[in-house]
Design a protein around this motif. Structure first.
Motif, PDB file in Angstrom:
ATOM      1  N   PHE A  28       0.841  -1.207   0.000  1.00  0.00           N
ATOM      2  CA  PHE A  28       0.000   0.000   0.000  1.00  0.00           C
ATOM      3  C   PHE A  28       0.875   1.255   0.000  1.00  0.00           C
ATOM      4  CE2 PHE A  28      -3.503  -2.577   2.245  1.00  0.00           C
ATOM      5  CZ  PHE A  28      -4.092  -2.888   1.029  1.00  0.00           C
ATOM      6  N   ILE A  29       1.933   1.243   0.801  1.00  0.00           N
ATOM      7  CA  ILE A  29       2.835   2.403   0.851  1.00  0.00           C
ATOM      8  C   ILE A  29       3.579   2.546  -0.478  1.00  0.00           C
ATOM      9  CG2 ILE A  29       4.965   3.249   1.934  1.00  0.00           C
ATOM     10  CD1 ILE A  29       3.851   2.117   4.605  1.00  0.00           C
ATOM     11  N   LEU A  30       3.960   1.396  -1.083  1.00  0.00           N
ATOM     12  CA  LEU A  30       4.607   1.459  -2.396  1.00  0.00           C
ATOM     13  C   LEU A  30       3.663   2.054  -3.442  1.00  0.00           C
ATOM     14  CD1 LEU A  30       6.554  -1.936  -2.486  1.00  0.00           C
ATOM     15  CD2 LEU A  30       7.488   0.373  -2.203  1.00  0.00           C
ATOM     16  N   LEU A  31       2.371   1.729  -3.338  1.00  0.00           N
ATOM     17  CA  LEU A  31       1.388   2.345  -4.235  1.00  0.00           C
ATOM     18  C   LEU A  31       1.349   3.861  -4.008  1.00  0.00           C
ATOM     19  CD1 LEU A  31      -1.697  -0.071  -4.232  1.00  0.00           C
ATOM     20  CD2 LEU A  31      -0.207   0.479  -6.145  1.00  0.00           C
ATOM     21  N   GLY A  32       1.460   4.279  -2.741  1.00  0.00           N
ATOM     22  CA  GLY A  32       1.503   5.705  -2.431  1.00  0.00           C
ATOM     23  C   GLY A  32       2.712   6.378  -3.048  1.00  0.00           C
ATOM     24  N   VAL A  33       3.873   5.690  -2.985  1.00  0.00           N
ATOM     25  CA  VAL A  33       5.088   6.227  -3.603  1.00  0.00           C
ATOM     26  C   VAL A  33       4.885   6.388  -5.109  1.00  0.00           C
ATOM     27  CG1 VAL A  33       7.522   5.756  -4.114  1.00  0.00           C
ATOM     28  CG2 VAL A  33       6.612   5.305  -1.822  1.00  0.00           C
ATOM     29  N   PHE A  34       4.308   5.347  -5.729  1.00  0.00           N
ATOM     30  CA  PHE A  34       4.038   5.431  -7.177  1.00  0.00           C
ATOM     31  C   PHE A  34       3.086   6.587  -7.473  1.00  0.00           C
ATOM     32  CE2 PHE A  34       1.338   4.553 -10.820  1.00  0.00           C
ATOM     33  CZ  PHE A  34       2.281   4.327 -11.810  1.00  0.00           C
ATOM     34  N   GLY A  35       2.028   6.721  -6.648  1.00  0.00           N
ATOM     35  CA  GLY A  35       1.063   7.805  -6.860  1.00  0.00           C
ATOM     36  C   GLY A  35       1.711   9.170  -6.749  1.00  0.00           C
ATOM     37  N   GLY A  36       2.608   9.347  -5.768  1.00  0.00           N
ATOM     38  CA  GLY A  36       3.304  10.627  -5.623  1.00  0.00           C
ATOM     39  C   GLY A  36       4.201  10.922  -6.808  1.00  0.00           C
ATOM     40  N   LEU A  37       4.941   9.895  -7.276  1.00  0.00           N
ATOM     41  CA  LEU A  37       5.817  10.070  -8.441  1.00  0.00           C
ATOM     42  C   LEU A  37       5.001  10.380  -9.691  1.00  0.00           C
ATOM     43  CD1 LEU A  37       8.334   7.135  -7.818  1.00  0.00           C
ATOM     44  CD2 LEU A  37       8.773   9.593  -7.538  1.00  0.00           C
ATOM     45  N   ALA A  56      -2.685   5.513   4.592  1.00  0.00           N
ATOM     46  CA  ALA A  56      -1.244   5.288   4.401  1.00  0.00           C
ATOM     47  C   ALA A  56      -0.830   5.628   2.978  1.00  0.00           C
ATOM     48  CB  ALA A  56      -0.895   3.840   4.728  1.00  0.00           C
ATOM     49  N   ALA A  57      -1.616   5.161   2.004  1.00  0.00           N
ATOM     50  CA  ALA A  57      -1.264   5.392   0.598  1.00  0.00           C
ATOM     51  C   ALA A  57      -1.393   6.868   0.225  1.00  0.00           C
ATOM     52  CB  ALA A  57      -2.158   4.547  -0.305  1.00  0.00           C
ATOM     53  N   VAL A  58      -2.475   7.512   0.643  1.00  0.00           N
ATOM     54  CA  VAL A  58      -2.708   8.909   0.267  1.00  0.00           C
ATOM     55  C   VAL A  58      -1.682   9.831   0.925  1.00  0.00           C
ATOM     56  CG1 VAL A  58      -4.340  10.828   0.516  1.00  0.00           C
ATOM     57  CG2 VAL A  58      -5.158   8.609  -0.255  1.00  0.00           C
ATOM     58  N   MET A  59      -1.371   9.566   2.204  1.00  0.00           N
ATOM     59  CA  MET A  59      -0.396  10.409   2.893  1.00  0.00           C
ATOM     60  C   MET A  59       0.992  10.236   2.280  1.00  0.00           C
ATOM     61  SD  MET A  59      -1.009  12.538   5.338  1.00  0.00           S
ATOM     62  CE  MET A  59       0.062  13.836   4.773  1.00  0.00           C
ATOM     63  N   THR A  60       1.339   8.978   1.938  1.00  0.00           N
ATOM     64  CA  THR A  60       2.636   8.731   1.308  1.00  0.00           C
ATOM     65  C   THR A  60       2.722   9.447  -0.035  1.00  0.00           C
ATOM     66  OG1 THR A  60       2.699   6.550   2.369  1.00  0.00           O
ATOM     67  CG2 THR A  60       4.240   6.938   0.554  1.00  0.00           C
ATOM     68  N   SER A  61       1.639   9.387  -0.818  1.00  0.00           N
ATOM     69  CA  SER A  61       1.654  10.037  -2.139  1.00  0.00           C
ATOM     70  C   SER A  61       1.824  11.547  -1.992  1.00  0.00           C
ATOM     71  CB  SER A  61       0.376   9.707  -2.913  1.00  0.00           C
ATOM     72  OG  SER A  61      -0.734  10.390  -2.395  1.00  0.00           O
ATOM     73  N   LYS A  62       1.204  12.117  -0.961  1.00  0.00           N
ATOM     74  CA  LYS A  62       1.361  13.569  -0.746  1.00  0.00           C
ATOM     75  C   LYS A  62       2.802  13.909  -0.364  1.00  0.00           C
ATOM     76  CE  LYS A  62      -0.201  17.505   1.991  1.00  0.00           C
ATOM     77  NZ  LYS A  62      -0.047  18.439   0.873  1.00  0.00           N
TER      78      LYS A  62
END
Length: 802
Positions: A393-402, A596-602
């Motif tokens: 899920f956190i890796l998805l957030g990283v991808f979303g941020g990138l 977790a995903a949304v905060m990581t992407s931000k």
């Protein structure tokens, strides 16, 4: 007593019904290429705004020494044109709020006089709830209409229902007895274009004919959409959210929320979605809802004559727009609070909640998708998530941020290139080219051929015994003793592998095309990229955590979290986005993965730049928007930012009682400033007040028409008492009533950090700078924006007022 004080401060204003002049807010901007050129705007010169508030101006004059203290009231009735703002100017929040308080006091003081006055008081109190109710009803109805029409026109690209032309593909086959479970989308009533034109349902000839007709319809829809926008309502293009954020901050863009924009945006949004372009309808639905709110606000004088009150209605309307776009009423309220609203008092929160509720109720009553849900891609997950899944899920957030950082930079670079090259002069050609490339590449891949909502539904939905998707093509062991759906460890069939390749190609295609599509001259929201999850029970991580023969992960949940992460990376929304996706799935247990995903992407996105896509487009267009989220950390002082600078000519000012009408008219004609400080004398430079250009012009014109004896040599007096004049001198003109006696002032040593906070929180347009009571200069909102650009090592000329 309080009213008298307000009067002497220059704030006493009788309400002026500006419905006639305010209708210009709904006027159509004729012409094909409307360019908002702020560089030549008067707004850029001294004042960030032209503030004529609905005002009853009182001007007096005297004929001689004896009658100078016995002045006559020139203006006994409101002046046409007063009470409105010029286009591309900022409203005065402080005066608008003061005017509303005075209106409220007047109504309260009269309500006990008669039953009629009591009825008017009740009507005034309930008008806020009434206008948001009408806005919610209209938003829900229009969203339902857009959903139904877009579905029908999307299927029209592939074929037509002969038994009922108004049915889409799915509805056409509902009543058919010849439909089989395996081929549920095929029935005799539905004819593809190849069957109708060449009489072939299969084979290469049929494929080519369907391909050609698909491209033909896509180009036709796109051409019709861009032509309607260009000819009838240039403001109907794009997402609309950057401009709505700017309007809610107090900026005036005439026609942006008018009836023509609403009509054309509704029609062209259907055409744009049906053309297959890589865009969504979520952003434009917010614009449609705000148009409804703006139009209904003109039915109520409380809102039609007060720009600050009108923005409370628009905040509620934006909540209703998100409510019908995602089927998320609470998420809509939070979106309005977090993302678009500049001023959000508690009563606006309640009214936004009510507007979102009404809009969702109407859309649910229409039931556009036939699934008793507000959106096509509503899903419910019942499988719990495991702790080890936080890592993906956190890796998805990283991808979303990138992805968000890449998308913002690439899209803004393309939009800037469009503005600076000849390509931007041909919007119709650009839309046709983008639509042609999209249609040619999209048709061979079944996932890119689907519209956005259907693709999201396909990816969000879990596999079950009733699913015919190739994503669910798992091999069945016919000798197994268990029911098919209870065997999670079935090997993947060929359909799953081909679907994964097709989805990977679809993801690359959507990423590239969305960069070029967002910002073209048709209504375009953001496409939501969704992720595909695939796992095998023999992989190490699943061997450690998953029980043999038990469902371990939910692929649709990963698609949903990936979509939220990507949208969060692009828009930098957090709380409202999590609530919107939570309302879509109806599962509380997935709040933590989403957060977790949304905060990581931000966080990842902010590492590359703190602006979301909407803020980036606001900056690209040069709108005077002070973002409350942006921090000002520099140690400059007001004296460093104010004008005039050392190399500039002196500040244009009016004196209290020794200027003539001709002097003031010459000053107005020779300058393009929107207001002038009034001082006691050139020698003392002591500040008296502030007079607006528009007020001065209207007051002098009205005095010349209504009173004899006002000539060019007439003395203009802003003081309370007219000075003694020779007997043969012409009648003086007293303009104290149009003077703002309490303009906002700061000293030259005030830190700019405090000045920026004052501008943000009070919605100021200008602030005067003094030293020991002597006037030194002026700071406007645009001066602050220029200064912030310079401190960020940006060229102000390249980003302001393009």
């Amino acid at each position: 007593m309080e009213s008298e004080q307000l009067f002497h401060r220059g704030y006493y204003r009788n309400s002026y019904n500006s419905i006639t002049s305010a209708s210009s807010d709904e006027e159509l901007l004729d012409g094909a290429g409307v360019i908002m050129d702020f560089q030549t705007s008067e707004d850029d010169n001294l004042l960030d705004g032209d503030a004529s508030i609905g005002t009853h101006y009182t001007m007096t004059n005297g004929g001689s020494i004896n009658s100078s203290t016995h002045l006559l009231d020139l203006l006994d009735e409101p002046i046409p044109g007063v009470g409105t703002y010029d286009d591309f100017h900022t409203i005065d929040w402080v005066r608008e709020k003061c005017k509303d308080r005075e209106r409220h006091r007047r109504i309260n003081s009269k309500k006990k006089e008669s039953a009629w006055e009591m009825t008017k008081s009740l009507y005034d109190a309930w008008s806020g709830w009434l206008v948001v109710t009408l806005t919610g009803l209209a938003s829900g109805a229009l969203a339902g209409l857009i959903d139904i029409a877009a579905d029908w026109m999307t299927d029209l690209k592939e074929g037509i229902c002969l038994s009922a032309l108004w049915f889409n593909h799915e509805q056409c086959c509902w009543g058919s007895n010849e439909t089989t479970f395996e081929e549920r989308d095929k029935c005799p009533q539905w004819k593809t274009w190849a069957e109708l034109i060449i009489g072939q349902a299969e084979g290469p000839g049929s494929y080519i004919m369907n391909y050609i007709m698909y491209i033909f319809w896509a180009l036709s829809f796109a051409f019709l959409a861009v032509s309607l926008v260009k000819v009838f309502a240039p403001y109907a293009c794009g997402s609309g959210i950057p401009e709505i954020k700017t309007i809610l901050s107090g900026f005036i863009i005439r026609g942006y929320l008018g009836k023509w924009t609403l009509m054309i945006k509704t029609i062209t949004l259907v055409l744009a979605v049906a053309s297959g372009l890589s865009l969504g309808k979520e952003g434009p639905l917010v614009h449609v809802a705000c148009c409804c709110g703006n139009i209904f606000s003109y039915l109520f004088p409380k809102y039609s004559t007060n720009e600050a009150k009108k923005r409370e209605v628009l905040s509620a309307a934006s909540a209703a727009g998100v409510s019908v776009a995602f089927g998320a009423p609470i998420g809509g309220v939070l979106f309005s609070l977090e993302e678009v609203s500049y001023y959000f008092p508690l009563k606006t929160l309640w009214r936004s909640f009510f507007a979102a509720l009404v809009a969702a109720f109407v859309l649910r009553s229409i039931n556009p998708f036939g699934n008793s849900r507000l959106v096509l891609f509503y899903v419910e997950y019942h499988t719990p998530w495991y702790l080890f899944e936080l890592l993906p899920f956190i890796l998805l957030g990283v991808f979303g941020g990138l992805w968000g950082a890449f998308f913002i930079r690439a899209n803004i670079a393309w939009c800037r290139r469009r503005k600076s090259t000849k390509f931007g002069k041909y919007p119709v050609l650009e839309v046709i080219i983008v639509a042609a490339i999209t249609a040619v590449i999209a048709f061979p891949n079944p996932y890119t051929r689907l519209n956005t909502s259907e693709l999201i539904k396909e990816l969000f939905t879990d596999c079950g015994p009733l699913e015919s998707s190739s994503l669910c093509d798992y091999r069945n062991d016919m000798n197994a003793s268990k029911i098919v759906d209870d065997i999670p460890d079935r090997p993947a069939g060929t359909g799953v592998y081909s679907a994964i390749w097709q989805l990977c190609l679809a993801l690359i295609f959507k990423i590239i095309m969305t960069v070029f599509t967002f910002g073209i001259k048709v209504p375009s929201g953001l496409f939501i990229p969704s992720m595909l999850a695939y796992y095998h029970h023999d992989w190490f991580i699943f061997k450690e955590w998953c029980e043999v023969g038990a469902d371990c992960i939910t692929p649709g949940l990963y698609a949903m979290v990936g979509a939220a992460a990507c949208l969060g990376g692009v828009t930098r929304m957090t709380v409202s986005l999590v609530v919107i996706v939570f309302e879509l799935t109806g599962g509380l247990e997935y709040i933590v993965p989403l957060m977790a995903a949304v905060m990581t992407s931000k966080w990842v996105g902010d590492a590359f730049g703190r602006e979301g896509i909407y803020e980036a487009h606001i900056r690209l267009n040069g709108y005077p928007f002070l973002d409350a989220k942006e921090e000002f950390t520099h140690t400059t002082l007001a004296a460093d930012v104010m004008r005039p600078r050392r190399s500039d000519p002196p500040l244009a000012v009016l004196t209290q009682d020794n200027m003539t009408v001709e002097d003031i008219e010459n000053l107005i004609n020779e300058t393009s400033y929107n207001g002038f400080p009034v001082i006691m004398s050139k020698e003392s430079q002591r500040l008296v007040g502030f007079a607006l250009r528009r007020d001065l012009t209207i007051a002098i014109e009205s005095a010349r028409k209504k009173q004899e004896g006002i000539v060019g040599s007439s003395r203009v007096c802003f003081a309370q008492h007219t000075p003694s004049l020779p007997a043969e001198s012409p009648r003086p003109l007293k303009l104290r009533s149009i003077l703002d006696m309490s303009p906002f002032t700061v000293t030259d040593h005030t830190p700019m950090e405090i000045v920026v906070d004052i501008f943000r929180k009070l919605g100021l347009r200008q602030c005067l700078v003094t030293h020991n009571g002597r006037l030194l200069g002026i700071i406007t909102k645009k001066d602050i924006l220029r200064h912030m650009a310079q401190t960020a090592n940006q060229d102000p000329a390249s980003i302001m007022f393009n």
